[in-house]
Design a protein around this motif. Sequence first.
Motif, PDB file in Angstrom:
ATOM      1  N   LEU A 162       0.742  -1.002  -0.059  1.00  0.00           N
ATOM      2  CA  LEU A 162       0.061  -0.040   0.095  1.00  0.00           C
ATOM      3  C   LEU A 162       0.997   1.333  -0.039  1.00  0.00           C
ATOM      4  O   LEU A 162       0.477   2.243  -0.736  1.00  0.00           O
ATOM      5  CB  LEU A 162      -0.955   0.001   1.223  1.00  0.00           C
ATOM      6  CG  LEU A 162      -1.818  -1.212   1.152  1.00  0.00           C
ATOM      7  CD1 LEU A 162      -2.906  -1.085   2.750  1.00  0.00           C
ATOM      8  CD2 LEU A 162      -2.900  -1.166   0.187  1.00  0.00           C
ATOM      9  N   GLN A 166      -0.461   1.867  -3.482  1.00  0.00           N
ATOM     10  CA  GLN A 166      -1.686   2.619  -3.335  1.00  0.00           C
ATOM     11  C   GLN A 166      -1.372   4.203  -3.079  1.00  0.00           C
ATOM     12  O   GLN A 166      -2.106   5.028  -3.478  1.00  0.00           O
ATOM     13  CB  GLN A 166      -2.410   2.200  -2.048  1.00  0.00           C
ATOM     14  CG  GLN A 166      -3.556   2.875  -1.870  1.00  0.00           C
ATOM     15  CD  GLN A 166      -4.801   2.654  -2.426  1.00  0.00           C
ATOM     16  OE1 GLN A 166      -4.984   1.671  -3.270  1.00  0.00           O
ATOM     17  NE2 GLN A 166      -6.051   3.225  -1.896  1.00  0.00           N
ATOM     18  N   PHE A 378      -6.357   2.869   3.135  1.00  0.00           N
ATOM     19  CA  PHE A 378      -7.133   1.693   2.212  1.00  0.00           C
ATOM     20  C   PHE A 378      -8.360   1.428   2.757  1.00  0.00           C
ATOM     21  O   PHE A 378      -9.043   1.133   1.912  1.00  0.00           O
ATOM     22  CB  PHE A 378      -6.178   0.761   1.985  1.00  0.00           C
ATOM     23  CG  PHE A 378      -6.539  -0.518   1.452  1.00  0.00           C
ATOM     24  CD1 PHE A 378      -6.502  -0.528   0.003  1.00  0.00           C
ATOM     25  CD2 PHE A 378      -7.182  -1.634   2.099  1.00  0.00           C
ATOM     26  CE1 PHE A 378      -6.982  -1.815  -0.539  1.00  0.00           C
ATOM     27  CE2 PHE A 378      -7.918  -2.766   1.597  1.00  0.00           C
ATOM     28  CZ  PHE A 378      -7.828  -2.631   0.234  1.00  0.00           C
TER      29      PHE A 378
END
Length: 449
Positions: A162, A166, A378
């Motif tokens: 992440l 992300q 997230f």
Amino acid sequence: MSGEAGTATLNAAALPASRPRRTSVHRPPSAGARYRASKRSIEENYLATVYRWDEDRVRREFARLRWGSHTEMPCPHCGTIDEHTWTAAREDWRCVFCRKYFDVTTNTLLDSCKRSLQSVYVQTLLWSCGSAGIPALTLREMVGTVSYNTAFSLTARLREGLVRGQNTGLIAGVVEIDGAHASGHDAAGKRGRPLRQQQPKTVEEADAKAKAIVDAFNAKQAKRNLSAEQKKAAKTEQVELRDQGAVRDPNTGQVLPLNRRMVITLRRRSGNPGDGSVWTKVGVGMAETPEVVEHLATRHVLIPESVLATDEGVAFKKLGKQFRLHQTVNHGETLVGPDGEHNNLAESFTARQDRAEAGIYLNVEPKYLMDYACETAFREDHRRVPAPVRTAKLLFWALNVGRSHYWRGYTHGKNRKHELLVPEQLPVGSSSGPAPREPGSEMDGRPPR
């Protein structure tokens, strides 16, 4: 007449007493709560279906998430895209060009993972279900792994995916930016205490609170009337504190603890009423300073095409001039301005981050605070997405950002040597590693975090 009166009195006495009127206001559930309570948030018997998959079926799922196909894929070693040779004895593919063997986890965050692919998929699925997070110790009990480090290392690698996958890219539109204290001594302050408990209960407490406000105002005014020598001495004191690692909060002027950090969140509004945010970027700084927020905004926001929504913190005044429009709200008076100005979506992230730090993971080290903040981002962005989709997103980043930079050999002392801060990284020491073992000593300290 007397009989009728007696009957009326008897009937009135037999009636039940009226209920007292309800004084508290019933708050309707949020859109996120309604979604999680609906059937749209679940896929019935999905976990049982995954357990019925054999290893080949799980491998095809991993290949689909990484390459989009399980028959034609690029070689992780040389990049040749072809229908490579499958070797059933090794359960690997062999490249038709460089003749090297590879699997779905080769050169990924899951490289050299000793667990089966099905176990990795199930553990990722269960870990994605927590609204604020699931500790590795609980996950270990759920999946039945023998070692705590097995469960912890996998979740740590998912967070790294992440951070590197992300939490990248640019956002544009109406962007809310806000900072919140994390880690360090008394990071939450009075955030978790009801407002009723914060009010003075006696006359003496009210007088002391009023005197503190007046003294703070007088001290602020006195700083403006300092002589040149006093200003020079104050500047020298600030330099000494900075050399020692201390940071001053630009909003209050107080010296923050050495292990205090500020989590800065940038959230893009969806534009549809009730849908909330659609993308979140985060960063960790020593304080909410103009340098920190400008660095993050330059990294993650298309500034000339966006609108900035913040509170009236001093860190956003200079930054707001670079945007098309800067909307501010005075949180000392209201949560929403007269024309709808707010940054409540950024505050929503802060609430979830506080719950994860104070109620789920506990004792999050500043060194790894960025990883946990990306996990919270997230979960916020995928709060209305079914668990299989969240699992696919987590595994997609884990399979497509390359090999792990931080978690290979973690339990053997090969740790990250820096803290992911903005605008520059901070060198730190090791947080785990081999130590002399004595019988029962593993129960004395907490697991690595």
